[in-house]
Design an enzyme around this catalytic site. Structure first.
Site, PDB file in Angstrom:
ATOM      1  N   MET A  50     -12.073   4.908  -0.783  1.00 19.45           N
ATOM      2  CA  MET A  50     -12.728   5.205   0.504  1.00 19.45           C
ATOM      3  C   MET A  50     -13.340   6.588   0.371  1.00 19.45           C
ATOM      4  O   MET A  50     -12.912   7.557   1.007  1.00 19.45           O
ATOM      5  CB  MET A  50     -11.690   5.138   1.633  1.00 19.45           C
ATOM      6  CG  MET A  50     -11.251   3.722   1.933  1.00 19.45           C
ATOM      7  SD  MET A  50      -9.719   3.645   2.885  1.00 19.45           S
ATOM      8  CE  MET A  50      -8.542   3.701   1.547  1.00 19.45           C
ATOM      9  N   SER A 107       0.851  -1.187   0.000  1.00 20.64           N
ATOM     10  CA  SER A 107       0.000   0.000   0.000  1.00 20.64           C
ATOM     11  C   SER A 107       0.887   1.237   0.000  1.00 20.64           C
ATOM     12  O   SER A 107       1.613   1.481   0.978  1.00 20.64           O
ATOM     13  CB  SER A 107      -0.899   0.020   1.240  1.00 20.64           C
ATOM     14  OG  SER A 107      -1.385   1.337   1.422  1.00 20.64           O
ATOM     15  N   MET A 143     -11.745  -5.192   5.429  1.00 15.26           N
ATOM     16  CA  MET A 143     -10.998  -4.255   6.255  1.00 15.26           C
ATOM     17  C   MET A 143     -10.775  -4.872   7.635  1.00 15.26           C
ATOM     18  O   MET A 143     -11.735  -5.194   8.333  1.00 15.26           O
ATOM     19  CB  MET A 143     -11.767  -2.929   6.400  1.00 15.26           C
ATOM     20  CG  MET A 143     -11.912  -2.130   5.115  1.00 15.26           C
ATOM     21  SD  MET A 143     -10.383  -1.890   4.197  1.00 15.26           S
ATOM     22  CE  MET A 143      -9.370  -1.026   5.411  1.00 15.26           C
ATOM     23  N   MET A 197      -8.724   8.481  -0.267  1.00 16.13           N
ATOM     24  CA  MET A 197      -9.578   8.915   0.854  1.00 16.13           C
ATOM     25  C   MET A 197     -10.046  10.337   0.620  1.00 16.13           C
ATOM     26  O   MET A 197      -9.292  11.167   0.101  1.00 16.13           O
ATOM     27  CB  MET A 197      -8.781   8.858   2.158  1.00 16.13           C
ATOM     28  CG  MET A 197      -8.173   7.504   2.443  1.00 16.13           C
ATOM     29  SD  MET A 197      -7.416   7.462   4.074  1.00 16.13           S
ATOM     30  CE  MET A 197      -6.579   5.869   4.008  1.00 16.13           C
ATOM     31  N   ASP A 204      -4.635   3.786  -1.904  1.00 16.10           N
ATOM     32  CA  ASP A 204      -5.681   4.151  -0.943  1.00 16.10           C
ATOM     33  C   ASP A 204      -6.183   5.563  -1.195  1.00 16.10           C
ATOM     34  O   ASP A 204      -5.489   6.543  -0.930  1.00 16.10           O
ATOM     35  CB  ASP A 204      -5.130   4.051   0.478  1.00 16.10           C
ATOM     36  CG  ASP A 204      -5.031   2.605   0.932  1.00 16.10           C
ATOM     37  OD1 ASP A 204      -6.030   1.877   0.811  1.00 16.10           O
ATOM     38  OD2 ASP A 204      -3.953   2.212   1.413  1.00 16.10           O
ATOM     39  N   HIS A 229      -8.362   1.399  -4.043  1.00 17.11           N
ATOM     40  CA  HIS A 229      -9.299   1.235  -2.928  1.00 17.11           C
ATOM     41  C   HIS A 229      -9.962   2.583  -2.666  1.00 17.11           C
ATOM     42  O   HIS A 229      -9.348   3.489  -2.096  1.00 17.11           O
ATOM     43  CB  HIS A 229      -8.491   0.747  -1.709  1.00 17.11           C
ATOM     44  CG  HIS A 229      -9.305   0.579  -0.467  1.00 17.11           C
ATOM     45  ND1 HIS A 229      -8.727   0.335   0.769  1.00 17.11           N
ATOM     46  CD2 HIS A 229     -10.651   0.593  -0.245  1.00 17.11           C
ATOM     47  CE1 HIS A 229      -9.669   0.222   1.685  1.00 17.11           C
ATOM     48  NE2 HIS A 229     -10.844   0.382   1.103  1.00 17.11           N
ATOM     49  N   HIS A 275      -1.344  -1.301  -4.120  1.00 18.58           N
ATOM     50  CA  HIS A 275      -2.618  -0.886  -3.525  1.00 18.58           C
ATOM     51  C   HIS A 275      -2.613   0.640  -3.350  1.00 18.58           C
ATOM     52  O   HIS A 275      -1.711   1.204  -2.733  1.00 18.58           O
ATOM     53  CB  HIS A 275      -2.753  -1.603  -2.176  1.00 18.58           C
ATOM     54  CG  HIS A 275      -4.066  -1.422  -1.504  1.00 18.58           C
ATOM     55  ND1 HIS A 275      -5.187  -2.170  -1.831  1.00 18.58           N
ATOM     56  CD2 HIS A 275      -4.447  -0.605  -0.497  1.00 18.58           C
ATOM     57  CE1 HIS A 275      -6.189  -1.809  -1.054  1.00 18.58           C
ATOM     58  NE2 HIS A 275      -5.773  -0.850  -0.238  1.00 18.58           N
ATOM     59  N   ASP A 286      -6.946  -6.029   4.478  1.00 18.11           N
ATOM     60  CA  ASP A 286      -6.329  -4.700   4.468  1.00 18.11           C
ATOM     61  C   ASP A 286      -6.352  -4.096   5.864  1.00 18.11           C
ATOM     62  O   ASP A 286      -7.416  -3.805   6.403  1.00 18.11           O
ATOM     63  CB  ASP A 286      -7.120  -3.824   3.484  1.00 18.11           C
ATOM     64  CG  ASP A 286      -6.479  -2.476   3.247  1.00 18.11           C
ATOM     65  OD1 ASP A 286      -5.390  -2.221   3.785  1.00 18.11           O
ATOM     66  OD2 ASP A 286      -7.082  -1.673   2.503  1.00 18.11           O
TER      67      ASP A 286
END
Ligand code: DX5
Ligand code: ZN
Length: 226
Positions: A70, A10, A139, A39, A37, A68, A35, A177
């Site tokens: 979020m 990540s 998660m 957000m 992330d 991913h 990965h 994760d």
């Protein structure tokens, strides 16, 4: 089924001042996914990166990108991430009132599709959509930050999802994760995980990405995907 446990570094924990270099190190060390992330400061209490950084990562490595999301209302952003080079787009169950439609939209963009579930979200809520998925992202921490401790209560959910996936007869990835490190990697694999997202245990000042990957591979040496 799959032959080995796959590792998805990540980049949330990477040194952004030398992201290209760190991605090269992941590639040299045989990482299976990168990965990413994303957000938004709304679904989770933190803001990270978007399509521009994703596109930059795509230029810097040929490792497939596991994005991913979020973010609330992810539907508006799917095309931008597909264009940025996402191989797989994971949306959160908790952000998608029309999840079936969102899944089909991701597929129509030519990407693989995963659905992520928060620690409090039961596995059973995926029963209707599971056959449509390439991956489930469990998660094992509350999303928003790297470096948190794995919530052991989620292990049972990993076991349940492994059974649900086996029942479909399809090769759906079971990705975990949050809080995956040298101490916890074998445990999540024993519970049924076959893709491990690893952030702070790989990107650290204490050792190189190469050493981190080597250490992870060695704790997983005799572990095969279930
Ligand atoms: C948390 C992110 C994770 C995070 C994992 O919201 O989804 O991908 O980067 O970091 P570690 O491995 O440090 O728990
Ligand atoms: Zn993540």
């Amino acid at each position: 089924m799959k032959e080995r446990i796959r590792i998805a570094p990540s980049i949330l924990a990477a040194d952004f001042t030398r992201l290209g270099e760190q991605l090269q190190a992941c590639e040299a060390a045989g990482a299976d996914w990168i990965h990413v992330d994303v957000m938004d400061g709304r679904f989770v209490p933190n803001i990270t990166m978007g399509p521009m950084v994703t596109a930059a990562a795509h230029r810097a490595t040929s490792i497939p990108l596991d994005v991913h999301l979020m973010i609330v209302e992810p539907d508006h952003m799917l095309e931008a991430f597909a264009k940025a080079g996402a191989k797989r787009i994971n949306v959160h169950w908790e952000t998608c009132p029309h999840l079936d439609r969102t899944i089909r939209a991701i597929k129509a963009l030519g990407c693989d599709v995963g659905v992520a579930i928060n620690p409090h979200t039961p596995a059973a809520l995926l029963s209707e959509v599971l056959p449509l998925l390439d991956a489930v992202l469990v998660m094992t921490v509350n999303p928003g930050f790297g470096g948190q401790e794995l919530i052991t209560g989620t292990l049972n959910k990993i076991r349940q999802l492994r059974a649900m996936i086996s029942a479909t007869g399809q090769a759906i990835d079971l990705e975990v994760d949050g809080g995956v490190n040298l101490e916890t990697a074998a445990t999540v694999v024993e519970a049924g995980a076959d893709v491990l997202v690893v952030g702070s245990a790989l990107f650290t000042e204490r050792y190189s990405v190469a050493t981190g990957m080597q250490q992870l591979r060695s704790v997983l040496a005799n572990k095969k995907p279930v």
